[in-house]
Design an enzyme around this catalytic site. Structure first.
Site, PDB file in Angstrom:
ATOM      1  N   TYR A   1      -6.573 -11.878  -3.272  1.00 51.41           N
ATOM      2  CA  TYR A   1      -5.584 -10.878  -3.695  1.00 51.41           C
ATOM      3  C   TYR A   1      -4.879 -10.341  -2.442  1.00 51.41           C
ATOM      4  O   TYR A   1      -4.842  -9.140  -2.192  1.00 51.41           O
ATOM      5  CB  TYR A   1      -6.242  -9.723  -4.464  1.00 51.41           C
ATOM      6  CG  TYR A   1      -7.143 -10.132  -5.598  1.00 51.41           C
ATOM      7  CD1 TYR A   1      -6.627 -10.353  -6.874  1.00 51.41           C
ATOM      8  CD2 TYR A   1      -8.508 -10.306  -5.393  1.00 51.41           C
ATOM      9  CE1 TYR A   1      -7.464 -10.726  -7.921  1.00 51.41           C
ATOM     10  CE2 TYR A   1      -9.351 -10.689  -6.432  1.00 51.41           C
ATOM     11  CZ  TYR A   1      -8.821 -10.892  -7.692  1.00 51.41           C
ATOM     12  OH  TYR A   1      -9.654 -11.248  -8.713  1.00 51.41           O
TER      13      TYR A   1
ATOM     14  N   ASP B   1      -2.989 -15.234  -3.669  1.00 51.81           N
ATOM     15  CA  ASP B   1      -2.401 -14.190  -4.517  1.00 51.81           C
ATOM     16  C   ASP B   1      -1.620 -14.851  -5.646  1.00 51.81           C
ATOM     17  O   ASP B   1      -1.072 -15.945  -5.487  1.00 51.81           O
ATOM     18  CB  ASP B   1      -1.478 -13.271  -3.707  1.00 51.81           C
ATOM     19  CG  ASP B   1      -1.237 -11.947  -4.429  1.00 51.81           C
ATOM     20  OD1 ASP B   1      -1.950 -10.968  -4.113  1.00 51.81           O
ATOM     21  OD2 ASP B   1      -0.360 -11.895  -5.319  1.00 51.81           O
TER      22      ASP B   1
ATOM     23  N   GLN C   1       0.848  -1.200   0.000  1.00 47.66           N
ATOM     24  CA  GLN C   1       0.000   0.000   0.000  1.00 47.66           C
ATOM     25  C   GLN C   1       0.881   1.247   0.000  1.00 47.66           C
ATOM     26  O   GLN C   1       1.816   1.351   0.788  1.00 47.66           O
ATOM     27  CB  GLN C   1      -0.924   0.001   1.220  1.00 47.66           C
ATOM     28  CG  GLN C   1      -1.902  -1.174   1.247  1.00 47.66           C
ATOM     29  CD  GLN C   1      -2.937  -1.132   0.122  1.00 47.66           C
ATOM     30  OE1 GLN C   1      -3.127  -0.095  -0.520  1.00 47.66           O
ATOM     31  NE2 GLN C   1      -3.597  -2.258  -0.116  1.00 47.66           N
TER      32      GLN C   1
ATOM     33  N   CYS D   1      -8.882   0.392  -5.903  1.00 44.19           N
ATOM     34  CA  CYS D   1      -8.307   1.716  -6.190  1.00 44.19           C
ATOM     35  C   CYS D   1      -8.876   2.236  -7.512  1.00 44.19           C
ATOM     36  O   CYS D   1      -8.334   3.171  -8.091  1.00 44.19           O
ATOM     37  CB  CYS D   1      -6.784   1.662  -6.234  1.00 44.19           C
ATOM     38  SG  CYS D   1      -6.150   0.549  -7.484  1.00 44.19           S
TER      39      CYS D   1
ATOM     40  N   ASP E   1      -9.377  -7.572  -2.814  1.00 40.70           N
ATOM     41  CA  ASP E   1      -8.575  -6.363  -3.071  1.00 40.70           C
ATOM     42  C   ASP E   1      -7.835  -6.525  -4.399  1.00 40.70           C
ATOM     43  O   ASP E   1      -6.609  -6.621  -4.432  1.00 40.70           O
ATOM     44  CB  ASP E   1      -7.594  -6.142  -1.903  1.00 40.70           C
ATOM     45  CG  ASP E   1      -6.823  -4.833  -2.012  1.00 40.70           C
ATOM     46  OD1 ASP E   1      -7.186  -3.986  -2.854  1.00 40.70           O
ATOM     47  OD2 ASP E   1      -5.853  -4.653  -1.257  1.00 40.70           O
TER      48      ASP E   1
HETATM   49  C1  SAM Z   1      -4.084  -4.145  -4.882  1.00 37.06           C
HETATM   50  S1  SAM Z   1      -2.946  -5.445  -4.575  1.00 37.06           S
HETATM   51  C2  SAM Z   1      -3.527  -5.950  -2.985  1.00 37.06           C
HETATM   52  C3  SAM Z   1      -2.536  -6.641  -2.087  1.00 37.06           C
HETATM   53  C4  SAM Z   1      -2.885  -6.755  -0.614  1.00 37.06           C
HETATM   54  N1  SAM Z   1      -4.289  -6.907  -0.354  1.00 37.06           N
HETATM   55  C5  SAM Z   1      -2.313  -5.611   0.202  1.00 37.06           C
HETATM   56  O1  SAM Z   1      -3.093  -4.794   0.702  1.00 37.06           O
HETATM   57  O2  SAM Z   1      -1.084  -5.532   0.353  1.00 37.06           O
HETATM   58  C6  SAM Z   1      -3.495  -6.632  -5.711  1.00 37.06           C
HETATM   59  C7  SAM Z   1      -2.837  -7.976  -5.621  1.00 37.06           C
HETATM   60  O3  SAM Z   1      -3.492  -8.824  -6.567  1.00 37.06           O
HETATM   61  C8  SAM Z   1      -2.559  -9.770  -7.068  1.00 37.06           C
HETATM   62  N2  SAM Z   1      -3.176 -10.296  -8.307  1.00 37.06           N
HETATM   63  C9  SAM Z   1      -3.407  -9.648  -9.470  1.00 37.06           C
HETATM   64  N3  SAM Z   1      -4.113 -10.431 -10.315  1.00 37.06           N
HETATM   65  C10 SAM Z   1      -4.331 -11.608  -9.682  1.00 37.06           C
HETATM   66  C11 SAM Z   1      -5.018 -12.808 -10.025  1.00 37.06           C
HETATM   67  N4  SAM Z   1      -5.633 -12.961 -11.195  1.00 37.06           N
HETATM   68  N5  SAM Z   1      -5.051 -13.794  -9.112  1.00 37.06           N
HETATM   69  C12 SAM Z   1      -4.418 -13.662  -7.924  1.00 37.06           C
HETATM   70  N6  SAM Z   1      -3.785 -12.544  -7.533  1.00 37.06           N
HETATM   71  C13 SAM Z   1      -3.732 -11.531  -8.402  1.00 37.06           C
HETATM   72  C14 SAM Z   1      -1.269  -8.992  -7.175  1.00 37.06           C
HETATM   73  O4  SAM Z   1      -0.160  -9.863  -7.109  1.00 37.06           O
HETATM   74  C15 SAM Z   1      -1.360  -8.053  -5.960  1.00 37.06           C
HETATM   75  O5  SAM Z   1      -0.682  -8.594  -4.853  1.00 37.06           O
END
Ligand code: SAM
Length: 407
Positions: free
Chosen positions: A268, A289, A239, A365, A338
């Site tokens: 996620y 994730d 974040q 976001c 998320d």
């Molecule tokens: C906005 S970040 C949120 C991370 C966590 N919730 C945090 O607050 O630190 C989005 C996350 O989604 C993961 N991601 C993106 N596409 C994905 C998918 N199709 N399946 C699993 N994870 C995914 C990325 O690796 C990333 O860590």
């Protein structure tokens, strides 16, 4: 009959609002005009630089009468760099605009007539809040390296001497980097590769870092949140706003409304920021994730804090949902979602509608993809209880929203 607008025409226009994306919005007859770096209340002279079927765009030539919401931008690179869109708007008004934009996205895209949007939680630091920043470097034989920001993958690098939204320690690191690269670049640098990226992390928000020392240890970074230490891949997600991240964790914990008996899925989950604080409040916690390294960090983060009820899966959320939850009939009461800016894919949303958790906390976001995804969940039997915007990205067009859905 009204004269047709043409490229290069000059018009005087008073701005009515600011659209999601950051442009001021005004009207010329029936034509809607989008003007970057304008704010509601401004009367400006603009030059038309784009015409579409239902709207036109223009750039400000002169501010004829400034809006009371105008303020001085701090950054000398503002309007060229592309990273910030709101530095010319007083901070309190940025918050009002973002609240309005969240409501508009839910009403227009999510088709929710009167969305329950709460006041935006402000950033304690409207500037110097970022704990992480990515800079681009370009090398040309015989010339000094160019260091700056890049908005899109194929766009040019805008050189920046300092950045007003990053923690001061990042500006110090940027300065050190520039000094290290001073002088003509050798022609054989990295086999002639012309561009590189570098991610700089702040000392603020770092765990056990002495001033002047890098918070990066090997391929990981240590962050401290609410007294707990998190390991994060040095190239991974964390974040961005160090001054608001603890409020964000509190917001997610509150939104989950846990009794202690639940199975919770943190979809996620990244390096387990939310998992670390949610796991002690539930029966079982599952985290998913796509970033394998982040999942390794999440496992270690919980283990090091003595939390043992977490199970983590590396892979695509849609596939893991199907394989490990729907096919095995693992019950889940609460889901924290998320996703990245693009939102959730159809298989994730359909999977959730089959899984039927009683509560979904959807953090995003990007209010437009969040509104699209929420529409699908609302059609599947959920009710929208609350939208809590958080200003994770002051001075920019970006908005973070935690939404609560129940069934
Ligand atoms: C906005 S970040 C949120 C991370 C966590 N919730 C945090 O607050 O630190 C989005 C996350 O989604 C993961 N991601 C993106 N596409 C994905 C998918 N199709 N399946 C699993 N994870 C995914 C990325 O690796 C990333 O860590």
């Amino acid at each position: 009959m009204e004269k047709r607008i043409e490229i290069g025409d000059r018009l005087e226009v008073t701005m009515d609002s600011v659209a999601f994306g950051g442009s001021g919005v005004g009207r010329h007859g029936r034509l809607v005009l989008f003007v970057p770096f304008a704010v509601d209340g401004d009367t400006v002279e603009i030059e038309i630089d784009g015409i579409r079927r239902s709207y036109a765009t223009g750039r400000i030539c002169r501010i004829l009468n400034p809006s009371p919401f105008r303020t001085e931008a701090k950054c000398p690179h503002y309007e060229r760099c592309g990273g910030c869109q709101y530095q010319h708007i007083a901070y309190a008004h940025q918050l009002e605009l973002k609240k309005r934009q969240v409501g508009e996205a839910l009403a227009r895209i999510g088709k929710v007539p009167d969305p329950p949007v709460r006041e935006v939680l402000p950033s304690p630091m409207p500037y110097a809040y970022r704990g992480k920043a990515e800079f681009h470097l370009r090398f040309a034989p015989g010339k000094s390296a160019l260091i700056g920001y890049k908005e899109a993958a194929d766009s040019r690098i805008v050189p920046v001497s300092r950045c007003e939204i990053v923690d001061e320690s990042i500006n110090r690191s940027l300065d050190m980097l520039r000094k290290k690269l001073e002088g003509p670049s050798p022609s054989n640098r990295r086999g002639g590769k012309g561009e590189e990226r570098v991610v700089l992390w702040s000392e603020a928000g770092a765990a056990s870092v002495e001033p002047g020392h890098s918070p990066v240890r090997g391929n990981r970074v240590l962050r401290q949140v609410k007294g707990k230490i998190l390991r994060v891949p040095a190239w991974g997600f964390f974040q961005a706003n160090s001054s608001l991240v603890e409020t964000m964790v509190d917001t997610v914990v509150r939104a989950c409304a846990l009794s202690g008996a639940e199975n919770l899925l943190d979809a996620y989950c990244g390096s387990g920021l939310f998992s670390l604080f949610l796991a002690p409040r539930v029966q079982r916690l599952f985290g998913v994730d796509g970033d394998r390294e982040a999942i390794g960090c999440a496992e270690e983060n919980l283990r090091e804090e003595g939390v043992s009820n977490g199970e983590f899966y590396a892979g695509d959320v849609g596939e893991i949902l199907k394989k490990h939850f729907l096919e095995r009939k693992t019950p889940v009461d609460v889901v924290v979602l998320d996703p990245p800016r693009i939102g959730c894919s159809a298989d994730v949303l359909d999977g959730l509608l089959r899984l039927k958790p009683s509560r979904i906390v959807y953090i995003s976001c990007n209010p437009t993809t969040q509104a699209r995804d929420m529409r699908r969940l609302l059609d599947g039997g959920y009710t929208l209880k609350e939208l809590q915007p958080l200003d994770m990205f002051p001075q920019t067009k970006h908005i973070e929203v935690a939404g609560i859905l129940e069934r």
